[in-house]
Design an enzyme around this catalytic site. Structure first.
Site, PDB file in Angstrom:
ATOM      1  N   HIS A  49      36.182  32.143  60.159  1.00  0.00           N
ATOM      2  CA  HIS A  49      35.054  31.567  60.888  1.00  0.00           C
ATOM      3  C   HIS A  49      35.533  30.809  62.120  1.00  0.00           C
ATOM      4  O   HIS A  49      36.602  30.186  62.097  1.00  0.00           O
ATOM      5  CB  HIS A  49      34.272  30.606  59.983  1.00  0.00           C
ATOM      6  CG  HIS A  49      33.560  31.307  58.872  1.00  0.00           C
ATOM      7  ND1 HIS A  49      32.467  32.107  59.088  1.00  0.00           N
ATOM      8  CD2 HIS A  49      33.797  31.352  57.534  1.00  0.00           C
ATOM      9  CE1 HIS A  49      32.049  32.607  57.932  1.00  0.00           C
ATOM     10  NE2 HIS A  49      32.845  32.165  56.967  1.00  0.00           N
ATOM     11  N   ARG A 310      31.275  30.857  44.955  1.00  0.00           N
ATOM     12  CA  ARG A 310      31.622  29.702  45.796  1.00  0.00           C
ATOM     13  C   ARG A 310      31.744  28.469  44.894  1.00  0.00           C
ATOM     14  O   ARG A 310      30.931  28.304  43.985  1.00  0.00           O
ATOM     15  CB  ARG A 310      30.525  29.425  46.820  1.00  0.00           C
ATOM     16  CG  ARG A 310      30.192  30.588  47.741  1.00  0.00           C
ATOM     17  CD  ARG A 310      28.918  30.274  48.492  1.00  0.00           C
ATOM     18  NE  ARG A 310      28.451  31.346  49.342  1.00  0.00           N
ATOM     19  CZ  ARG A 310      27.684  32.362  48.926  1.00  0.00           C
ATOM     20  NH1 ARG A 310      27.327  32.459  47.661  1.00  0.00           N
ATOM     21  NH2 ARG A 310      27.277  33.280  49.768  1.00  0.00           N
ATOM     22  N   ILE A 335      36.240  23.701  47.451  1.00  0.00           N
ATOM     23  CA  ILE A 335      36.709  24.562  48.554  1.00  0.00           C
ATOM     24  C   ILE A 335      35.867  25.845  48.594  1.00  0.00           C
ATOM     25  O   ILE A 335      36.307  26.919  48.188  1.00  0.00           O
ATOM     26  CB  ILE A 335      38.230  24.853  48.429  1.00  0.00           C
ATOM     27  CG1 ILE A 335      39.018  23.555  48.204  1.00  0.00           C
ATOM     28  CG2 ILE A 335      38.724  25.578  49.683  1.00  0.00           C
ATOM     29  CD1 ILE A 335      38.912  22.525  49.311  1.00  0.00           C
ATOM     30  N   SER A 337      33.176  28.195  51.236  1.00  0.00           N
ATOM     31  CA  SER A 337      33.340  28.645  52.616  1.00  0.00           C
ATOM     32  C   SER A 337      33.230  27.452  53.564  1.00  0.00           C
ATOM     33  O   SER A 337      32.365  26.591  53.347  1.00  0.00           O
ATOM     34  CB  SER A 337      32.261  29.672  52.940  1.00  0.00           C
ATOM     35  OG  SER A 337      32.520  30.240  54.194  1.00  0.00           O
ATOM     36  N   CYS A 401      42.687  58.860  49.008  1.00  0.00           N
ATOM     37  CA  CYS A 401      41.643  58.253  49.854  1.00  0.00           C
ATOM     38  C   CYS A 401      42.267  57.336  50.897  1.00  0.00           C
ATOM     39  O   CYS A 401      41.898  57.344  52.057  1.00  0.00           O
ATOM     40  CB  CYS A 401      40.675  57.436  49.014  1.00  0.00           C
ATOM     41  SG  CYS A 401      39.858  58.357  47.717  1.00  0.00           S
TER      42      CYS A 401
HETATM   43  C1  LIG Z   1      30.586  34.873  48.441  1.00  0.00           C
HETATM   44  C2  LIG Z   1      31.680  34.140  49.157  1.00  0.00           C
HETATM   45  C3  LIG Z   1      31.940  34.370  50.502  1.00  0.00           C
HETATM   46  C4  LIG Z   1      32.913  33.667  51.173  1.00  0.00           C
HETATM   47  N1  LIG Z   1      33.247  34.017  52.442  1.00  0.00           N
HETATM   48  C5  LIG Z   1      34.196  33.328  53.098  1.00  0.00           C
HETATM   49  C6  LIG Z   1      34.569  33.701  54.416  1.00  0.00           C
HETATM   50  O1  LIG Z   1      34.135  34.719  54.938  1.00  0.00           O
HETATM   51  N2  LIG Z   1      35.456  32.931  55.066  1.00  0.00           N
HETATM   52  C7  LIG Z   1      35.976  31.803  54.522  1.00  0.00           C
HETATM   53  O2  LIG Z   1      36.700  31.102  55.191  1.00  0.00           O
HETATM   54  N3  LIG Z   1      35.711  31.473  53.232  1.00  0.00           N
HETATM   55  C8  LIG Z   1      34.846  32.219  52.513  1.00  0.00           C
HETATM   56  N4  LIG Z   1      34.568  31.922  51.222  1.00  0.00           N
HETATM   57  C9  LIG Z   1      35.270  30.807  50.584  1.00  0.00           C
HETATM   58  C10 LIG Z   1      36.673  31.182  50.141  1.00  0.00           C
HETATM   59  O3  LIG Z   1      36.707  32.449  49.539  1.00  0.00           O
HETATM   60  C11 LIG Z   1      37.134  30.111  49.164  1.00  0.00           C
HETATM   61  O4  LIG Z   1      36.948  28.850  49.754  1.00  0.00           O
HETATM   62  C12 LIG Z   1      38.592  30.243  48.795  1.00  0.00           C
HETATM   63  O5  LIG Z   1      38.921  31.557  48.410  1.00  0.00           O
HETATM   64  C13 LIG Z   1      38.902  29.271  47.664  1.00  0.00           C
HETATM   65  O6  LIG Z   1      40.240  29.394  47.319  1.00  0.00           O
HETATM   66  P1  LIG Z   1      40.854  28.489  46.170  1.00  0.00           P
HETATM   67  O7  LIG Z   1      42.300  28.801  46.134  1.00  0.00           O
HETATM   68  O8  LIG Z   1      40.441  27.088  46.391  1.00  0.00           O
HETATM   69  O9  LIG Z   1      40.118  28.973  44.848  1.00  0.00           O
HETATM   70  P2  LIG Z   1      40.396  30.274  43.960  1.00  0.00           P
HETATM   71  O10 LIG Z   1      40.734  31.441  44.791  1.00  0.00           O
HETATM   72  O11 LIG Z   1      39.234  30.421  43.043  1.00  0.00           O
HETATM   73  O12 LIG Z   1      41.690  29.896  43.137  1.00  0.00           O
HETATM   74  C14 LIG Z   1      41.664  29.000  42.061  1.00  0.00           C
HETATM   75  C15 LIG Z   1      42.661  29.487  41.042  1.00  0.00           C
HETATM   76  O13 LIG Z   1      42.800  28.522  40.010  1.00  0.00           O
HETATM   77  C16 LIG Z   1      43.022  29.217  38.803  1.00  0.00           C
HETATM   78  N5  LIG Z   1      42.701  28.345  37.674  1.00  0.00           N
HETATM   79  C17 LIG Z   1      41.485  27.845  37.322  1.00  0.00           C
HETATM   80  N6  LIG Z   1      41.571  27.148  36.186  1.00  0.00           N
HETATM   81  C18 LIG Z   1      42.870  27.174  35.800  1.00  0.00           C
HETATM   82  C19 LIG Z   1      43.579  26.651  34.694  1.00  0.00           C
HETATM   83  N7  LIG Z   1      42.966  25.981  33.711  1.00  0.00           N
HETATM   84  N8  LIG Z   1      44.902  26.855  34.610  1.00  0.00           N
HETATM   85  C20 LIG Z   1      45.550  27.568  35.568  1.00  0.00           C
HETATM   86  N9  LIG Z   1      44.915  28.133  36.633  1.00  0.00           N
HETATM   87  C21 LIG Z   1      43.600  27.932  36.748  1.00  0.00           C
HETATM   88  C22 LIG Z   1      42.072  30.399  38.920  1.00  0.00           C
HETATM   89  O14 LIG Z   1      42.418  31.441  38.027  1.00  0.00           O
HETATM   90  C23 LIG Z   1      42.216  30.780  40.370  1.00  0.00           C
HETATM   91  O15 LIG Z   1      43.198  31.770  40.570  1.00  0.00           O
HETATM   92  C24 LIG Z   1      33.631  32.664  50.496  1.00  0.00           C
HETATM   93  C25 LIG Z   1      33.404  32.454  49.124  1.00  0.00           C
HETATM   94  C26 LIG Z   1      32.473  33.215  48.464  1.00  0.00           C
HETATM   95  C27 LIG Z   1      32.291  33.065  46.996  1.00  0.00           C
END
Ligand SMILES: Cc1cc2nc3c(=O)[nH]c(=O)nc-3n(C[C@H](O)[C@H](O)[C@H](O)COP(=O)(O)OP(=O)(O)OC[C@H]3O[C@@H](n4cnc5c(N)ncnc54)[C@H](O)[C@@H]3O)c2cc1C
Length: 478
Positions: A49, A310, A335, A337, A401
């Site tokens: 973004h 999200r 965390i 979008s 593919c």
């Molecule tokens: C529909 C949608 C569209 C989006 N589009 C965008 C976009 O276009 N651009 C943008 O910037 N952002 C976007 N986002 C936001 C972005 O995808 C997220 O903010 C980001 O991926 C979050 O990353 P994270 O590492 O915080 O969480 P996650 O990727 O969820 O990682 C958290 C990790 O913690 C692990 N975990 C949880 N509990 C435990 C436990 N007890 N023990 C060990 N491990 C654990 C999980 O397995 C997971 O792997 C979007 C999100 C969604 C849902």
């Protein structure tokens, strides 16, 4: 005793690990799934973004703009696909122009560069398939698209190359304060650490609430998508948004870095933190809303649908920093979008906090770059011939593919933090991501996985855990 344990190997955890690995530190990432990028980071719109959406002065706005600025260099250093294709917010009715103008003003206030408002003619020239109803649009040339798996893996691999440990299939179950740190309880033993970083995505409220009296609440907000075949990938060149509403940025139509077309997401609040199933109503909504802004979308080319969650925190803000009543516990919560865009900046911010707390010293031998999996399609004909002569596995196409060779799959399995399952291979090489959705290549990829990992075909899973594909009837009946 670790210096830092990071819970979660999504983009937030991987970016933090990579930034921390610049320093002399003993750090470990603990992930409950079998691989990196198994949570929200694997199912989103994959957009970088520009930074006009979040409220002025918010952490979301600051880290979005900074993450956007970092992305191009990072993609070059760590060799993952990124393209600055720009984004358009379409205004269908003249009376909505003040809302479009408000977005523009917010973008300027947030420090986003090169913003413009386009009239209908300019818009039509830029995107011929835009709806005939379009009145004007807000253009942000600094927006981009990225491969979310590629980015997540690249940061994790680089952190690992710089000494950060990763423990997979290990679920954190409890946290206990100890003298000068924390005891991290998991289903595979107890680990001690001076600091914990809570990057657990939709589960981050669970860990925060274990250690703090100031409770937070995260709602999983589901977004459903339709993905179209590469034959539809040129339908638009920029990311096309509708004007945002109460629940966020609305349904978009966007090309992907790999040449597909993506429609979505919905925004549906649910209770289930694992509820990533799509629904008929959700997908109908995606299609109806996508067609309001873009005409003639070739819907017969839909090859799959998926949903992501999200991590929506009630305060609608990223919660990053040491928790006041839990010394040594660093939140990286809420965390949602633009979390993917912001990830490099989130990593930088958390590493800075920990650097100051621990007086961390930089390493002289930090490896700043990483090479991705070699794609023979990027080589000249002569180079490809030479490669195949030296390594014949690069001449053996496994996924027709996506034209993925045995050589690429072997690399995906054997590199550090390598693939263990079909989905692990898919996210690293795209084998199985194409039109047939793994219908043809799965058995061949499984054979390669079994051979390279020295395990039986019965042990190969789709995505870890019990997701076995072949069952041994004889064994089951014993
Ligand atoms: C529909 C949608 C569209 C989006 N589009 C965008 C976009 O276009 N651009 C943008 O910037 N952002 C976007 N986002 C936001 C972005 O995808 C997220 O903010 C980001 O991926 C979050 O990353 P994270 O590492 O915080 O969480 P996650 O990727 O969820 O990682 C958290 C990790 O913690 C692990 N975990 C949880 N509990 C435990 C436990 N007890 N023990 C060990 N491990 C654990 C999980 O397995 C997971 O792997 C979007 C999100 C969604 C849902």
């Amino acid at each position: 005793m670790y210096d830092v344990i990071i819970i979660g190997a999504g983009v937030s955890g991987a970016a933090t690990a990579r930034e921390l690995s610049r320093y002399k530190i003993k750090a470990c990432v603990i992930e409950k799934e079998e691989d990196v990028c198994c949570g929200t980071s694997k199912a989103n719109s994959a957009l970088v973004h520009a930074g006009y959406d979040a409220a002025e002065g918010s952490l979301k706005a600051k880290l979005n703009v900074r993450g956007n600025q970092m992305m191009e260099q990072l993609s070059r250093d760590l060799d993952f696909p990124f393209k600055k294709n720009g984004s358009l917010v379409v205004c269908l009715h003249e009376e909505d122009m003040p809302n479009l103008q408000a977005l523009y003003d917010r973008g300027i206030a947030n420090g986003v560069k090169e913003l413009r408002i386009l009239n209908r003619e300019e818009l039509k020239e830029m995107e011929p398939n835009i709806s005939d109803q379009a009145y004007a649009a807000f253009y942000a040339p600094t927006a981009g698209i990225v491969c979310p798996f590629g980015m997540n893996m690249a940061m994790a691999e680089n952190a690992n190359a710089n000494g950060v440990e990763f423990k997979f299939d290990t679920e954190v179950t409890d946290l206990k304060p100890i003298d000068k740190g924390w005891e991290v309880h998991t289903d595979h033993g107890v680990f001690q650490t001076k600091y914990v970083v809570n990057a657990a995505g939709v589960y981050a409220d669970r860990f925060h609430n274990m250690v703090s009296e100031e409770k937070i609440h995260i709602t999983p907000r589901r977004g459903d998508y339709c993905l179209l075949d590469k034959s539809a990938g040129n339908h638009v060149s920029k990311t096309i948004f509708a004007l945002p509403g109460k629940y966020g940025k609305g349904i978009l139509v966007a090309p992907t870095v790999h040449g597909n077309l993506l429609l979505g997401p919905t925004a549906i609040d649910i209770d289930d933190k694992e509820g990533t199933n799509t629904t008929r109503e959700g997908l109908d909504q995606v299609i109806a809303k996508a067609e309001m802004n873009v005409k003639n979308i070739p819907l017969r080319q839909v090859i799959t649908s998926f949903a992501g969650l999200r991590a929506h925190e009630d305060g609608n803000e990223f919660l990053i920093g040491e928790v006041e009543d839990a010394k040594g516990f660093i939140d990286c919560a809420g965390i949602e979008s633009p979390g993917l865009t912001s990830a490099p900046a989130i990593g930088e911010m958390i590493a800075q906090i920990l650097k100051e707390k621990m007086n961390l010293e930089e390493k002289e031998d930090f490896i700043a770059t990483r090479k991705g999996i070699l794609d023979p399609n990027t080589l000249s004909k002569e180079e490809r011939i030479a490669l195949i002569r030296e390594k014949p596995e690069y001449g053996n196409i496994i996924c027709r593919c996506e034209m993925v060779t045995e050589g690429e799959i072997m690399d995906a399995i054997n590199r550090p933090l390598g693939a263990k399952s079909l989905d692990g291979v898919k996210r690293r090489t795209r084998a199985g991501m194409g039109r047939c959705q793994a219908g043809f290549c799965s058995p061949r990829t499984m054979e390669i996985l079994a051979r390279e990992r020295h395990v039986s075909m019965f042990d190969i899973t789709k995505s870890g855990g019990n997701s076995r594909i072949v069952t041994d009837n004889n064994k089951d009946s014993l």
